[in-house]
Design an enzyme around this catalytic site. Structure first.
Site, PDB file in Angstrom:
ATOM      1  N   HIS A 156       0.788  -1.236   0.043  1.00 52.24           N
ATOM      2  CA  HIS A 156      -0.053   0.103  -0.256  1.00 52.24           C
ATOM      3  C   HIS A 156       0.686   1.244   0.108  1.00 52.24           C
ATOM      4  CE1 HIS A 156      -2.920   2.904   1.168  1.00 52.24           C
ATOM      5  NE2 HIS A 156      -3.940   1.912   0.554  1.00 52.24           N
ATOM      6  N   ASP A 212      -7.916  -5.444  -0.055  1.00 52.93           N
ATOM      7  CA  ASP A 212      -8.200  -6.300  -1.206  1.00 52.93           C
ATOM      8  C   ASP A 212      -8.060  -7.724  -0.927  1.00 52.93           C
ATOM      9  OD1 ASP A 212      -9.626  -4.156  -2.333  1.00 52.93           O
ATOM     10  OD2 ASP A 212      -7.736  -3.653  -3.111  1.00 52.93           O
TER      11      ASP A 212
HETATM   12  N1  ACO Z   1       4.252  -7.708  -4.933  1.00 51.37           N
HETATM   13  C1  ACO Z   1       5.521  -7.690  -4.755  1.00 51.37           C
HETATM   14  N2  ACO Z   1       6.390  -6.507  -4.849  1.00 51.37           N
HETATM   15  C2  ACO Z   1       5.781  -5.228  -4.646  1.00 51.37           C
HETATM   16  C3  ACO Z   1       4.393  -5.164  -4.362  1.00 51.37           C
HETATM   17  C4  ACO Z   1       3.731  -6.356  -4.238  1.00 51.37           C
HETATM   18  N3  ACO Z   1       2.365  -6.677  -4.190  1.00 51.37           N
HETATM   19  N4  ACO Z   1       3.764  -3.859  -4.065  1.00 51.37           N
HETATM   20  C5  ACO Z   1       4.927  -3.388  -4.001  1.00 51.37           C
HETATM   21  N5  ACO Z   1       6.025  -3.924  -4.187  1.00 51.37           N
HETATM   22  C6  ACO Z   1       7.524  -3.701  -4.406  1.00 51.37           C
HETATM   23  C7  ACO Z   1       7.596  -2.795  -5.754  1.00 51.37           C
HETATM   24  O1  ACO Z   1       8.246  -3.807  -6.648  1.00 51.37           O
HETATM   25  C8  ACO Z   1       8.767  -2.015  -5.321  1.00 51.37           C
HETATM   26  O2  ACO Z   1      10.079  -2.516  -5.113  1.00 51.37           O
HETATM   27  P1  ACO Z   1      11.489  -1.592  -5.487  1.00 51.37           P
HETATM   28  O3  ACO Z   1      11.581  -0.649  -4.463  1.00 51.37           O
HETATM   29  O4  ACO Z   1      12.613  -2.910  -5.341  1.00 51.37           O
HETATM   30  O5  ACO Z   1      11.201  -1.009  -6.952  1.00 51.37           O
HETATM   31  C9  ACO Z   1       8.401  -1.721  -3.797  1.00 51.37           C
HETATM   32  O6  ACO Z   1       7.892  -2.741  -3.346  1.00 51.37           O
HETATM   33  C10 ACO Z   1       7.409  -0.369  -3.514  1.00 51.37           C
HETATM   34  O7  ACO Z   1       6.566  -0.559  -4.496  1.00 51.37           O
HETATM   35  P2  ACO Z   1       5.745   0.672  -5.441  1.00 51.37           P
HETATM   36  O8  ACO Z   1       4.952   0.161  -6.497  1.00 51.37           O
HETATM   37  O9  ACO Z   1       6.884   1.799  -5.601  1.00 51.37           O
HETATM   38  O10 ACO Z   1       4.925   1.574  -4.112  1.00 51.37           O
HETATM   39  P3  ACO Z   1       3.729   2.374  -4.499  1.00 51.37           P
HETATM   40  O11 ACO Z   1       3.304   2.902  -3.164  1.00 51.37           O
HETATM   41  O12 ACO Z   1       3.847   2.910  -5.678  1.00 51.37           O
HETATM   42  O13 ACO Z   1       2.576   1.215  -4.938  1.00 51.37           O
HETATM   43  C11 ACO Z   1       0.692  -0.388  -4.602  1.00 51.37           C
HETATM   44  C12 ACO Z   1       1.544   0.637  -4.084  1.00 51.37           C
HETATM   45  C13 ACO Z   1       0.311   0.000  -6.031  1.00 51.37           C
HETATM   46  C14 ACO Z   1      -0.774  -0.491  -3.871  1.00 51.37           C
HETATM   47  C15 ACO Z   1       1.526  -1.547  -4.826  1.00 51.37           C
HETATM   48  O14 ACO Z   1       1.977  -1.882  -3.426  1.00 51.37           O
HETATM   49  C16 ACO Z   1       0.864  -2.651  -5.659  1.00 51.37           C
HETATM   50  O15 ACO Z   1       1.002  -2.764  -6.670  1.00 51.37           O
HETATM   51  N6  ACO Z   1       0.255  -3.728  -4.941  1.00 51.37           N
HETATM   52  C17 ACO Z   1      -0.597  -4.781  -5.681  1.00 51.37           C
HETATM   53  C18 ACO Z   1      -1.911  -4.161  -5.982  1.00 51.37           C
HETATM   54  C19 ACO Z   1      -2.834  -3.671  -4.998  1.00 51.37           C
HETATM   55  O16 ACO Z   1      -3.011  -4.686  -4.078  1.00 51.37           O
HETATM   56  N7  ACO Z   1      -3.447  -2.721  -4.889  1.00 51.37           N
HETATM   57  C20 ACO Z   1      -4.604  -2.238  -3.898  1.00 51.37           C
HETATM   58  C21 ACO Z   1      -4.068  -1.066  -3.140  1.00 51.37           C
HETATM   59  S1  ACO Z   1      -5.324  -0.786  -1.830  1.00 51.37           S
HETATM   60  C22 ACO Z   1      -6.521  -0.151  -2.559  1.00 51.37           C
HETATM   61  O17 ACO Z   1      -6.468   0.686  -3.661  1.00 51.37           O
HETATM   62  C23 ACO Z   1      -7.725  -0.278  -1.887  1.00 51.37           C
END
Ligand code: ACO
Length: 401
Positions: A279, A336
């Site tokens: 998140h 989720d």
């Molecule tokens: N699985 C694996 N790795 C992940 C995940 C994941 N679900 N989420 C983040 N990471 C990693 C990224 O690859 C990144 O790694 P790095 O630093 O080596 O590049 C690091 O963690 C940070 O991730 P970002 O994408 O930069 O974080 P951001 O805050 O932009 O994204 C998000 C947050 C979009 C929710 C992300 O965690 C994600 O895509 N999760 C899966 C989708 C999801 O569950 N979305 C629902 C969010 S809650 C809602 O909307 C109600």
């Protein structure tokens, strides 16, 4: 010597913050999140307490008005909402213009966007009474619109609202009932559904809420703004993650396959991510996920069902939370991760999951929109950019290119 400010078409103080990770776009008194501690408060009340003791109607009142309602205020508010549940009859004919296999979120975007064409007597945003009526209309009509999207996809006749039922009971009946038969609302399912609505009601300046505010900042009518929010919510990185999370659990199937998917999630060359994990704000367990996990068990008990995917989800959480990759990046289950298992047990197809999120989030969207419009210092949202294209050059006639 190049003046970098001129190069970027910008003078004065300028911040560059892709994804707005550290930019507050507004002041708001609605929702507080402490992402490090995993705290979520609506108007100061912890989400866990609201989910345990409150009702969705009560939370709607709280978000819109700032205080919990007294008994009479709650009755009056619920009655007002129930009086707006009906859809203009001509709106029903919109549905037949869609293919049967249309994604219900596509239908939601279209039908909600069209509401202003039917309810333009409440679109003068400078009039607080218009704003109030349009807010009530949106909250009241979303269950009817969502249930009709489902009914259309399964080829069943639409159900008219039954305003003797609760907000949530009425929605369940409109979705799963059929005209010729009595539909009995199961209290435990009604309670679980109501709780899911509470958990999704608001979440400060997430992508869809920011979209609603941005659309509203230009003076667009509230129905158009909420349609914009629905479109944004649809994405798999946002509201679409509940659908994606259940699809992922189905793909993983049994717990023995989990290590393979954990490795894929960690591999930077593989686009796969654990859906329902991570998140932008929470760097701790999402407090909504805690309630959601508990609700899975309650729904299973009430319906006397079980789902092997719940075991897979629990095991996946356990393995991920003991893996240094997820620990170091502070990736925990979000709202989720478990919601799809509950919704599936209740009988919703995966394509309806994000629709339910939109239904519940509507109150947050309209509360945020009202807060913004009521702010005398409100300005049109207009971010700047860092220009990276060519510097000025002369037009070249086509025969010389
Ligand atoms: N699985 C694996 N790795 C992940 C995940 C994941 N679900 N989420 C983040 N990471 C990693 C990224 O690859 C990144 O790694 P790095 O630093 O080596 O590049 C690091 O963690 C940070 O991730 P970002 O994408 O930069 O974080 P951001 O805050 O932009 O994204 C998000 C947050 C979009 C929710 C992300 O965690 C994600 O895509 N999760 C899966 C989708 C999801 O569950 N979305 C629902 C969010 S809650 C809602 O909307 C109600």
């Amino acid at each position: 010597v190049v003046d970098i400010r001129k190069l970027y078409g910008q003078t004065g103080l300028f911040t560059f913050d892709p994804g707005f990770t550290s930019t507050a776009s507004c002041e708001s008194a609605l929702t507080y999140i402490d992402g490090d501690e995993g705290v979520l408060l609506h108007r100061g009340y912890p989400i866990g307490q609201l989910a345990e003791h409150s009702s969705f109607m009560e939370v709607c009142y709280l978000l819109l008005n700032g205080e919990l309602p007294g008994a009479d205020e709650l009755t009056k508010f619920s009655t007002t909402i129930s009086r707006h549940t009906m859809l203009h009859e001509q709106l029903n004919s919109f549905y037949s213009g869609f293919r049967r296999d249309a994604h219900p979120m596509a239908i939601m975007c279209g039908v909600v966007g069209a509401l202003s064409a039917f309810y333009h007597d409440s679109t003068d945003i400078s009039d607080p009474n218009h704003r109030k009526i349009s807010s009530h209309r949106l909250i009241a009509k979303m269950p009817t619109i969502a249930a009709a999207a489902y009914k259309y996809s399964v080829g069943q006749p639409f159900m008219y609202p039954d305003n003797t039922l609760s907000y949530t009971g009425n929605f369940l009946r409109m979705t799963f009932g059929v005209p010729a038969e009595e539909y009995e609302v199961i209290p435990a399912v009604e309670k679980a559904m109501d709780r899911i609505f509470i958990l999704h009601a608001d979440h400060e300046q997430n992508a869809s809420t920011s979209t609603v505010r941005l659309a509203g900042s230009s003076g667009a009518n509230p129905f158009a703004c909420i349609a914009a929010g629905i479109a944004c919510l649809w994405g798999p990185a946002h509201g679409g993650a509940n659908e994606a999370a259940l699809n992922m659990l189905k793909e993983i199937g049994t717990p023995d396959k989990i290590p393979h998917y954990i490795e894929r999630a960690k591999d930077k060359n593989d686009p796969f991510r654990l859906m329902g994990f991570g998140h932008r704000v929470y760097k701790n367990y999402d407090p909504r996920a805690t309630v959601m996990q508990k609700t899975v068990r309650e729904v299973f008990d009430a319906l006397k069902v079980t789902d092997p995917l719940f075991e897979t989800a629990l095991r996946l959480e356990e393995i991920a939370l003991s893996d240094p990759y997820f620990v170091e990046k502070k990736l925990f289950p979000n709202v989720d991760f478990y919601s799809g298992i509950i919704l599936s047990a209740i009988g919703f197809p995966t394509t309806m999951f994000t629709v339910l999120f939109a239904l519940a989030r509507t109150v947050g969207w309209v509360a945020q929109w009202n807060e913004m419009i009521s702010d005398p210092g409100q300005k049109i949202g207009r971010p700047r950019q860092l220009y990276t294209g060519p510097t000025q050059r002369d037009y070249v006639p086509i025969e010389q290119r």
